[in-house]
Design a protein around this motif. Structure first.
Motif, PDB file in Angstrom:
ATOM      1  N   HIS A   1       0.830  -1.203   0.000  1.00 37.25           N
ATOM      2  CA  HIS A   1       0.000   0.000   0.000  1.00 37.25           C
ATOM      3  C   HIS A   1       0.867   1.257   0.000  1.00 37.25           C
ATOM      4  N   LEU A   2       1.891   1.277   0.831  1.00 38.13           N
ATOM      5  CA  LEU A   2       2.776   2.443   0.879  1.00 38.13           C
ATOM      6  C   LEU A   2       3.538   2.621  -0.426  1.00 38.13           C
ATOM      7  N   PHE A   3       4.007   1.518  -1.009  1.00 41.54           N
ATOM      8  CA  PHE A   3       4.717   1.597  -2.281  1.00 41.54           C
ATOM      9  C   PHE A   3       3.804   2.133  -3.386  1.00 41.54           C
ATOM     10  N   ASN A   4       2.576   1.650  -3.437  1.00 48.86           N
ATOM     11  CA  ASN A   4       1.636   2.120  -4.456  1.00 48.86           C
ATOM     12  C   ASN A   4       1.219   3.567  -4.220  1.00 48.86           C
ATOM     13  N   PHE A   5       1.227   4.007  -2.968  1.00 49.39           N
ATOM     14  CA  PHE A   5       0.943   5.409  -2.681  1.00 49.39           C
ATOM     15  C   PHE A   5       2.068   6.306  -3.189  1.00 49.39           C
ATOM     16  N   LEU A   6       3.322   5.860  -3.033  1.00 52.59           N
ATOM     17  CA  LEU A   6       4.481   6.650  -3.414  1.00 52.59           C
ATOM     18  C   LEU A   6       4.867   6.514  -4.889  1.00 52.59           C
TER      19      LEU A   6
ATOM     20  N   PRO B 277       3.530   7.187  -7.907  1.00 54.40           N
ATOM     21  CA  PRO B 277       3.472   8.323  -8.840  1.00 54.40           C
ATOM     22  C   PRO B 277       4.597   9.335  -8.618  1.00 54.40           C
ATOM     23  N   ALA B 278       4.930   9.614  -7.371  1.00 57.39           N
ATOM     24  CA  ALA B 278       6.014  10.562  -7.089  1.00 57.39           C
ATOM     25  C   ALA B 278       7.362   9.980  -7.512  1.00 57.39           C
ATOM     26  N   LEU B 279       7.566   8.695  -7.299  1.00 54.86           N
ATOM     27  CA  LEU B 279       8.824   8.064  -7.700  1.00 54.86           C
ATOM     28  C   LEU B 279       8.972   8.023  -9.215  1.00 54.86           C
ATOM     29  N   ALA B 280       7.881   7.744  -9.921  1.00 49.94           N
ATOM     30  CA  ALA B 280       7.932   7.712 -11.378  1.00 49.94           C
ATOM     31  C   ALA B 280       8.247   9.088 -11.944  1.00 49.94           C
ATOM     32  N   LEU B 281       7.613  10.122 -11.401  1.00 47.57           N
ATOM     33  CA  LEU B 281       7.919  11.474 -11.866  1.00 47.57           C
ATOM     34  C   LEU B 281       9.342  11.881 -11.511  1.00 47.57           C
ATOM     35  N   ALA B 282       9.833  11.419 -10.381  1.00 46.13           N
ATOM     36  CA  ALA B 282      11.205  11.753  -9.986  1.00 46.13           C
ATOM     37  C   ALA B 282      12.224  11.155 -10.944  1.00 46.13           C
ATOM     38  N   ILE B 283      11.885  10.052 -11.568  1.00 47.88           N
ATOM     39  CA  ILE B 283      12.799   9.440 -12.537  1.00 47.88           C
ATOM     40  C   ILE B 283      12.678  10.109 -13.895  1.00 47.88           C
ATOM     41  N   PHE B 284      11.456  10.343 -14.338  1.00 42.66           N
ATOM     42  CA  PHE B 284      11.252  10.791 -15.718  1.00 42.66           C
ATOM     43  C   PHE B 284      11.328  12.304 -15.919  1.00 42.66           C
ATOM     44  N   MET B 285      10.974  13.121 -14.933  1.00 42.50           N
ATOM     45  CA  MET B 285      10.981  14.570 -15.129  1.00 42.50           C
ATOM     46  C   MET B 285      12.382  15.146 -15.339  1.00 42.50           C
ATOM     47  N   PRO B 286      13.410  14.743 -14.594  1.00 50.38           N
ATOM     48  CA  PRO B 286      14.742  15.280 -14.888  1.00 50.38           C
ATOM     49  C   PRO B 286      15.248  14.870 -16.270  1.00 50.38           C
ATOM     50  N   LEU B 287      14.910  13.670 -16.701  1.00 51.35           N
ATOM     51  CA  LEU B 287      15.319  13.235 -18.039  1.00 51.35           C
ATOM     52  C   LEU B 287      14.580  14.015 -19.120  1.00 51.35           C
ATOM     53  N   ALA B 288      13.289  14.240 -18.908  1.00 51.28           N
ATOM     54  CA  ALA B 288      12.511  15.027 -19.860  1.00 51.28           C
ATOM     55  C   ALA B 288      12.968  16.485 -19.857  1.00 51.28           C
ATOM     56  N   GLY B 289      13.296  17.021 -18.680  1.00 47.42           N
ATOM     57  CA  GLY B 289      13.791  18.390 -18.603  1.00 47.42           C
ATOM     58  C   GLY B 289      15.120  18.560 -19.312  1.00 47.42           C
ATOM     59  N   ARG B 290      15.972  17.572 -19.194  1.00 48.77           N
ATOM     60  CA  ARG B 290      17.259  17.621 -19.895  1.00 48.77           C
ATOM     61  C   ARG B 290      17.043  17.539 -21.406  1.00 48.77           C
TER      62      ARG B 290
ATOM     63  N   ALA C 214       5.172  15.443  -0.767  1.00 47.02           N
ATOM     64  CA  ALA C 214       4.418  16.493  -0.072  1.00 47.02           C
ATOM     65  C   ALA C 214       3.057  16.709  -0.737  1.00 47.02           C
ATOM     66  N   VAL C 215       3.016  16.689  -2.053  1.00 45.77           N
ATOM     67  CA  VAL C 215       1.741  16.865  -2.757  1.00 45.77           C
ATOM     68  C   VAL C 215       0.811  15.688  -2.491  1.00 45.77           C
ATOM     69  N   LEU C 216       1.334  14.466  -2.536  1.00 43.59           N
ATOM     70  CA  LEU C 216       0.488  13.289  -2.298  1.00 43.59           C
ATOM     71  C   LEU C 216      -0.060  13.257  -0.876  1.00 43.59           C
TER      72      LEU C 216
ATOM     73  N   GLN D 167      -8.783  10.591   1.107  1.00 43.60           N
ATOM     74  CA  GLN D 167      -8.424   9.352   0.407  1.00 43.60           C
ATOM     75  C   GLN D 167      -7.418   9.700  -0.676  1.00 43.60           C
ATOM     76  N   ASP D 168      -6.674   8.703  -1.080  1.00 45.33           N
ATOM     77  CA  ASP D 168      -5.693   8.963  -2.132  1.00 45.33           C
ATOM     78  C   ASP D 168      -6.287   8.586  -3.478  1.00 45.33           C
ATOM     79  N   GLY D 169      -5.611   8.985  -4.540  1.00 45.28           N
ATOM     80  CA  GLY D 169      -6.039   8.629  -5.878  1.00 45.28           C
ATOM     81  C   GLY D 169      -7.007   9.605  -6.512  1.00 45.28           C
ATOM     82  N   LYS D 170      -7.193  10.772  -5.953  1.00 42.74           N
ATOM     83  CA  LYS D 170      -8.059  11.771  -6.577  1.00 42.74           C
ATOM     84  C   LYS D 170      -7.331  12.416  -7.749  1.00 42.74           C
ATOM     85  N   MET D 171      -8.055  12.694  -8.807  1.00 37.19           N
ATOM     86  CA  MET D 171      -7.447  13.262 -10.003  1.00 37.19           C
ATOM     87  C   MET D 171      -6.864  14.647  -9.730  1.00 37.19           C
TER      88      MET D 171
END
Length: 91
Positions: free
Chosen positions: A9-14, A16-29, A52-54, A63-67
């Motif tokens: 549950h904790l991994f699935n909560f985190l 989206p933030a982990l995925a963005l942390a990997i892909f956003m710096p690469l996309a920004g570069r 912090a946002v999540l 609840q989590d998962g709101k658009m």
């Protein structure tokens, strides 16, 4: 709930933030070129700001998962990447 289920549950909560942390710096570069901040520092900023946002979305909605939380996550990540890449400065 078992310890394994809690961890999932904790991994699935985190996730989206982990995925963005990997892909956003690469996309920004790719979009804006290499910035002054290192890749690891930018990933760390994205993980912390995304978490912090999540947590804020969970607290506000109950609840989590709101658009709206995911939209805020994307906006915060894009803004943080733009700030770290110094997007306002002309190259």
């Amino acid at each position: 709930m078992t310890f394994w289920q809690l961890g999932l549950h904790l991994f699935n909560f985190l996730l989206p933030a982990l995925a963005l942390a990997i892909f956003m710096p690469l996309a920004g570069r790719w979009v804006m070129g290499s910035g002054r901040a290192s890749l690891g520092r930018r990933m760390g900023v994205h993980v912390l700001s995304g978490l912090a946002v999540l947590v804020t979305g969970l607290w506000l909605h109950g609840q989590d998962g709101k658009m709206s939380t995911y939209i805020a996550l994307l906006l915060v990540a894009a803004t943080a990447e733009w700030l770290m890449q110094r997007g306002w400065a002309s190259k």
